[in-house]
Enzyme design. Structure first.
Site, short mmCIF file in Angstrom:
data_model
loop_
_atom_site.label_atom_id
_atom_site.label_comp_id
_atom_site.label_asym_id
_atom_site.label_seq_id
_atom_site.Cartn_x
_atom_site.Cartn_y
_atom_site.Cartn_z
N ARG A 16 6.45 -6.23 -9.97
CA ARG A 16 7.61 -6.85 -10.61
C ARG A 16 7.37 -8.35 -10.70
O ARG A 16 6.80 -8.95 -9.78
CB ARG A 16 8.90 -6.56 -9.85
CG ARG A 16 9.36 -5.11 -9.93
CD ARG A 16 9.79 -4.75 -11.34
NE ARG A 16 10.36 -3.41 -11.44
CZ ARG A 16 9.68 -2.33 -11.80
NH1 ARG A 16 8.38 -2.42 -12.06
NH2 ARG A 16 10.28 -1.16 -11.89
N LEU B 127 0.84 -1.19 0.00
CA LEU B 127 0.00 0.00 0.00
C LEU B 127 0.88 1.24 0.00
O LEU B 127 0.87 2.04 0.93
CB LEU B 127 -0.95 0.01 1.20
CG LEU B 127 -2.11 1.00 1.10
CD1 LEU B 127 -3.12 0.51 0.06
CD2 LEU B 127 -2.80 1.19 2.44
N HIS C 188 4.13 -5.48 -19.74
CA HIS C 188 4.72 -4.47 -18.84
C HIS C 188 4.44 -3.06 -19.36
O HIS C 188 5.35 -2.25 -19.54
CB HIS C 188 6.22 -4.70 -18.67
CG HIS C 188 6.76 -4.08 -17.41
ND1 HIS C 188 7.88 -4.55 -16.78
CD2 HIS C 188 6.34 -3.02 -16.66
CE1 HIS C 188 8.13 -3.82 -15.70
NE2 HIS C 188 7.20 -2.87 -15.61
N GLU D 16 11.49 -11.27 -18.12
CA GLU D 16 11.09 -10.32 -19.17
C GLU D 16 12.26 -10.06 -20.13
O GLU D 16 13.40 -10.09 -19.73
CB GLU D 16 10.66 -8.99 -18.53
CG GLU D 16 9.37 -9.06 -17.77
CD GLU D 16 8.96 -7.70 -17.20
OE1 GLU D 16 9.53 -6.67 -17.61
OE2 GLU D 16 8.06 -7.67 -16.35
#
Length: 310
Positions: free
Chosen positions: A230, A150, A277, A259
């Site tokens: 991520r 958060l 992404h 990635e």
């Protein structure tokens, strides 16, 4: 004379032109170009623009003896050798706050897409299949939304969830001061409570595979997970196994381990939505990120404090 800047990430023509008005730019967005750029221009480079995924390694920093400023375009900087840079007295900045709304928008787009099964309904409609032959999908309104992380982005996701009359819970390492949502002291406890789990925590060693098989088991067969943080935060093998076994109902991912290639184990699954992404990418967000970098650079070269230091 303009200071020399090494750019290690792809940028659109407008962004490059805006930066080139202030810097003598060496543009090396492809990994194959980067080593050559450092070898050729390293003695002159005073600033580097990168991002959290690309980062900047200690060995690369050592190849830039005049380096005095490193900035990540977005908020993340997990692959930047922060301690090594600080040991050299290099100023560090990021793009905190510049794309928060864009990422939060994308998180909710992914959540709605996977819960309502929009991609599969689109394919069925194009194939001439009408609704009576298709399973009904759950709604989002009134459900329990768990947010892992958060921070600024997580808080904006929570605000969007509130607009759907959702009950909001979250997990951070510590409770966030002033937060009105329910706090859980572990991702496991949050998953047990949640209908939907949205991952918005920073990457890095401290959150590596935080969402593992146990957390997915706790989320349950009616649960959905969304990751806009991520790829390293989610154990890909555990996620694929959970999706195939029905341990959870579905997942929507904007980020991946390994990635830019999406995980092969997920590609044939129909209960997954994948995007490349792009959560933090919009014309507005990129323009704001570039302007934030330029403001930080102006402060640095004027001997003033950075606006968004790391």
């Amino acid at each position: 004379m303009k200071p020399s800047l090494l750019i290690l990430i792809p940028l659109d023509d407008m962004s490059r032109a805006r930066i080139e008005a202030e810097f003598d730019v060496v543009y090396a967005p492809d990994p194959a170009q980067q080593a050559a750029a450092i070898a050729t221009h390293g003695q002159a480079i005073r600033a580097v623009l990168t991002n959290g995924t690309r980062g900047l390694a200690a060995a690369e920093i050592d190849g830039l003896p005049q380096l005095e400023l490193v900035s990540a375009l977005g908020a993340g900087y997990e692959n930047l050798a922060v301690d090594h840079a600080r040991s050299r007295g290099i100023a560090l900045a990021n793009g905190a706050g510049t794309n928060d709304h864009c990422v939060a928008d994308h998180a909710f787009a992914l959540l709605l897409s996977i819960v309502r099964d929009v991609p599969q309904l689109d394919l069925a409609t194009r194939a001439g299949v009408w609704r009576d032959a298709l399973p009904m999908r759950p709604g989002v309104c009134g459900k329990r939304l768990g947010i892992v992380g958060l921070g600024n982005i997580g808080e904006k996701i929570a605000r969007r969830g509130a607009g759907f009359d959702m009950e909001i819970g979250y997990h951070n390492r510590q409770p966030r001061a002033g937060a009105t949502s329910r706090y859980f002291d572990s991702a496991l406890a949050l998953a047990q409570w949640s209908d939907f789990l949205v991952i918005a925590t920073p990457g890095g060693a401290g959150t590596y595979h935080l969402i593992d098989a146990q957390v997915l088991q706790a989320l349950g067969p009616a649960g959905f997970v969304v990751n806009v943080s991520r790829g390293s935060v989610v154990d890909t093998a555990a996620l694929a196994a959970a999706l195939m076994a029905g341990t959870i109902a579905g997942a929507a991912l904007d980020v991946y381990e390994g990635e830019p290639q999406p995980p092969a184990a997920l590609l044939d699954l129909t209960n997954v939505v994948l995007t490349p992404h792009v959560g933090g990418r919009s014309p507005e967000a990129i323009a704001a990120s570039v302007e934030n970098f330029l403001r930080n650079a102006k402060c640095h070269f004027a001997g003033e404090p950075l606006l968004t230091p790391v």
